[in-house]
Design an enzyme around this catalytic site. Structure first.
Site, PDB file in Angstrom:
ATOM      1  N   ARG A   1       4.000 -68.606  50.653  1.00  0.00           N
ATOM      2  CA  ARG A   1       4.352 -69.410  51.735  1.00  0.00           C
ATOM      3  C   ARG A   1       3.376 -70.794  51.454  1.00  0.00           C
ATOM      4  O   ARG A   1       2.326 -70.506  51.335  1.00  0.00           O
ATOM      5  CB  ARG A   1       4.111 -68.905  53.232  1.00  0.00           C
TER       6      ARG A   1
ATOM      7  N   ASN B   1      14.546 -64.338  51.517  1.00  0.00           N
ATOM      8  CA  ASN B   1      14.664 -65.559  52.037  1.00  0.00           C
ATOM      9  C   ASN B   1      15.860 -65.557  53.011  1.00  0.00           C
ATOM     10  O   ASN B   1      15.747 -66.116  53.958  1.00  0.00           O
ATOM     11  CB  ASN B   1      14.615 -66.793  50.948  1.00  0.00           C
TER      12      ASN B   1
ATOM     13  N   ALA C   1      11.355 -69.242  68.491  1.00  0.00           N
ATOM     14  CA  ALA C   1      12.700 -70.074  68.539  1.00  0.00           C
ATOM     15  C   ALA C   1      11.993 -71.557  68.650  1.00  0.00           C
ATOM     16  O   ALA C   1      10.894 -71.886  68.787  1.00  0.00           O
ATOM     17  CB  ALA C   1      13.233 -69.771  69.679  1.00  0.00           C
TER      18      ALA C   1
ATOM     19  N   CYS D   1      12.562 -74.433  50.341  1.00  0.00           N
ATOM     20  CA  CYS D   1      12.860 -73.028  50.043  1.00  0.00           C
ATOM     21  C   CYS D   1      14.068 -72.543  50.969  1.00  0.00           C
ATOM     22  O   CYS D   1      15.262 -72.532  50.492  1.00  0.00           O
ATOM     23  CB  CYS D   1      12.078 -72.219  50.061  1.00  0.00           C
TER      24      CYS D   1
HETATM   25  C1  UDX Z   1       9.377 -69.616  52.632  1.00  0.00           C
HETATM   26  C2  UDX Z   1       9.176 -67.899  52.510  1.00  0.00           C
HETATM   27  O1  UDX Z   1       8.437 -67.485  53.792  1.00  0.00           O
HETATM   28  C3  UDX Z   1       8.337 -67.751  51.135  1.00  0.00           C
HETATM   29  O2  UDX Z   1       8.166 -66.314  51.162  1.00  0.00           O
HETATM   30  C4  UDX Z   1       9.067 -68.086  50.122  1.00  0.00           C
HETATM   31  O3  UDX Z   1       8.534 -67.944  48.837  1.00  0.00           O
HETATM   32  C5  UDX Z   1       9.256 -69.771  50.252  1.00  0.00           C
HETATM   33  O4  UDX Z   1       9.920 -69.874  51.446  1.00  0.00           O
HETATM   34  P1  UDX Z   1       7.783 -71.579  53.246  1.00  0.00           P
HETATM   35  O5  UDX Z   1       8.755 -72.537  52.991  1.00  0.00           O
HETATM   36  O6  UDX Z   1       6.404 -72.061  52.929  1.00  0.00           O
HETATM   37  O7  UDX Z   1       8.111 -70.106  52.786  1.00  0.00           O
HETATM   38  O8  UDX Z   1       7.909 -71.459  54.868  1.00  0.00           O
HETATM   39  P2  UDX Z   1       7.932 -70.375  56.291  1.00  0.00           P
HETATM   40  O9  UDX Z   1       6.638 -70.234  56.469  1.00  0.00           O
HETATM   41  O10 UDX Z   1       9.039 -69.371  55.617  1.00  0.00           O
HETATM   42  O11 UDX Z   1       8.631 -71.203  57.234  1.00  0.00           O
HETATM   43  C6  UDX Z   1      10.007 -71.799  56.769  1.00  0.00           C
HETATM   44  C7  UDX Z   1      10.671 -72.717  58.015  1.00  0.00           C
HETATM   45  O12 UDX Z   1      10.774 -71.631  58.934  1.00  0.00           O
HETATM   46  C8  UDX Z   1       9.353 -73.681  58.619  1.00  0.00           C
HETATM   47  O13 UDX Z   1      10.198 -74.663  59.022  1.00  0.00           O
HETATM   48  C9  UDX Z   1       9.162 -73.024  59.786  1.00  0.00           C
HETATM   49  O14 UDX Z   1       8.896 -73.701  60.939  1.00  0.00           O
HETATM   50  C10 UDX Z   1      10.427 -72.235  60.516  1.00  0.00           C
HETATM   51  N1  UDX Z   1      10.005 -70.960  61.333  1.00  0.00           N
HETATM   52  C11 UDX Z   1       9.258 -69.939  60.765  1.00  0.00           C
HETATM   53  C12 UDX Z   1      10.724 -70.974  62.593  1.00  0.00           C
HETATM   54  O15 UDX Z   1      11.481 -71.796  62.989  1.00  0.00           O
HETATM   55  N2  UDX Z   1      10.405 -69.910  63.436  1.00  0.00           N
HETATM   56  C13 UDX Z   1       9.544 -68.736  63.052  1.00  0.00           C
HETATM   57  O16 UDX Z   1       9.425 -67.802  63.534  1.00  0.00           O
HETATM   58  C14 UDX Z   1       9.040 -68.678  61.416  1.00  0.00           C
END
Ligand code: UDX
Length: 446
Positions: A157, A217, A261, A269
């Site tokens: 992440r 993912n 939310a 990603c």
């Molecule tokens: C993600 C995966 O978690 C990771 O395992 C993979 O290798 C790459 O993609 P990343 O893109 O770094 O990682 O972000 P992540 O922490 O997963 O968050 C993704 C998005 O979801 C962000 O925009 C975040 O704000 C949003 N999110 C996350 C929410 O809206 N609610 C949540 O509860 C969690």
């Protein structure tokens, strides 16, 4: 045992992997075609913001275990273990992934491989890619079938990249059992320190390893869209989605993580990976299995529209002539990444609909300016909020979570704040006389 390793690609994935492999004691050569990026990395500068990675980079440049080059022949001479960590972006105007960077690594590297070598793919690719690349590498390489292609997906992440690379939840290794002789042993050597920590190590076939990544993912995206769908229902029913998430999250089968939310997921990603997954499922005749991901995507994109509507309501019905402060541009906190960022996308939409938008983000200002040069960029939180009719919190940076209403009282034109990430202390803002609104919480429940 220390190995000589080449890592192709020096983006979030490649640069982190290269630096962390050096930190494990290996001799590492980072390879990229972008000379400017290589010059920065060689000088100890990261081309992006990632907490803690600068220290790992500097430490391993200083001890000589980490170097960077644009020369494939140098990499082929130097290493017998190669990691591919280049990008697989969404193709323009299509759902499918653009594999040209991954293909280019194999096309350029394989003809230079005269000795037995293992190529570990780390990039997120459509299922079937690894097998195809293996065939291609064996055909092109002078060492022929002594070149193995294995798949070792990366789950890091942003914001936790170092931790996730050095202490992952699991290591997955896909091997082509028809040809793999060395892959598993080499992976065990490279990751020996991690395996000593009892990190689960799963050896699979190539297709399963590729799918583990896309499935993970897709599940995370689905979890976020599930709670955002509940947010829509909560808004309609006069309920509070945060309390609902806390309550269902206590069930260990559900779990509270990734149930926040808000304005939805973005980044480099999740959005493109679920689309590429749908596209690939269609190609292999399994499209019905993933039609639900289209809905996951739709729910996610609706959050952005909903936030624009909330802002419109908050300024009294028309965005034209309104002044809006947007706090947050990165797709999530502790990152300067604005790729498909809901925050920046919302800021752009508000401006296109007639609002004057002032944006502040602790780290993502430069990247935001490049993507949306026409927005106003402020020098601080106060500067962004100066004269604002409404303040929107769109990325949950700690600076914004800890914000005190009194620090903005005399700065804004209207004391209205909309929490796009359910990250603020509602009671505090309400007690200070602010009109507080949030996504997934009807005004009645709030
Ligand atoms: C993600 C995966 O978690 C990771 O395992 C993979 O290798 C790459 O993609 P990343 O893109 O770094 O990682 O972000 P992540 O922490 O997963 O968050 C993704 C998005 O979801 C962000 O925009 C975040 O704000 C949003 N999110 C996350 C929410 O809206 N609610 C949540 O509860 C969690």
């Amino acid at each position: 045992m220390s190995r000589r390793i080449a890592v192709f690609g020096t983006g979030y994935l490649g640069a982190t992997h290269a630096a962390c492999m050096a930190d494990l004691g290996h001799e590492v050569l980072g390879v990229d075609v972008d000379e400017a990026k290589l010059a920065k990395l060689s000088a100890g500068e990261l081309p992006f913001y990632e907490p803690g990675l600068d220290d790992v980079l500097e430490r391993n440049l200083a001890n000589g275990r980490l170097r960077f080059t644009s020369s494939y022949s140098e990499a082929a001479d130097f290493a017998d273990v190669h990691f591919v960590g280049v990008g697989t972006p969404q193709r323009k105007g299509e759902f499918a992934a653009d594999l040209s960077y991954v293909d280019a690594v194999i096309e350029n590297l394989a003809p230079l491989l005269h000795r037995p070598a293992v190529i570990f793919g780390k990039s997120t690719v459509p299922v079937g890619t690894a097998e195809r690349l293996g065939e291609r590498a064996r055909a092109l390489a002078p060492a022929g079938s002594e070149v193995e292609v294995a798949w070792n997906p990366e789950f890091l992440r942003e914001g936790f990249a170092v931790q996730d690379t050095l202490h992952p939840d699991r290591i997955v290794l896909g091997v082509d059992r028809r040809f793999a002789v060395r892959s598993e042993d080499v992976a065990r050597e490279v990751y020996s320190q991690l395996l000593d920590e009892d990190i689960p190590f799963l050896v699979t076939d190539l297709a399963t390893a590729e799918l583990v990544k896309t499935a993970a993912n897709a599940f995370l995206a689905t979890k976020i869209s599930f709670i955002n769908a509940m947010a829509e229902v909560c808004e309609a029913a006069g309920a509070d989605v945060t309390v609902l998430a806390d309550a269902i999250g206590h069930d260990a089968r559900i779990g509270r993580r990734f149930l926040n939310a808000g304005i939805g997921f973005g980044g480099g990603c999740l959005p493109k990976d679920i689309r590429a997954f749908m596209a690939r499922a269609g190609e292999i005749g399994a499209d019905e299995a993933l039609t639900f991901l289209r809905e996951v995507d739709n729910i996610n994109m609706r959050r952005r529209t909903r936030m624009v509507e909330l802002a419109r309501e908050a300024v009294g019905g028309s965005l034209i002539g309104s002044r809006i402060a947007v706090l947050g541009a990165a797709f999530k906190p502790d990152s300067d990444d604005v790729r498909d960022s809901p925050a920046l996308n919302i800021a752009g939409q508000l401006q296109l609909q007639g609002a004057s938008v002032s944006v502040f983000d602790p780290k993502a200002m430069d990247n935001s300016r490049k993507l949306f040069p026409t927005l106003n960029y402020a020098a601080s939180i106060e500067d962004a909020c100066s004269g604002a009719d409404v303040v929107l919190v769109l990325t949950e940076w700690s600076q914004f979570r800890e914000l005190k209403p009194t620090s903005l009282d005399s700065v804004v034109r209207g004391k209205t704040i909309v929490d796009g990430r359910n990250c603020l202390n509602a009671a505090m803002w309400i007690q200070s006389g602010w009109d507080f609104r949030a996504v997934g919480v009807s005004k009645r429940a709030g």
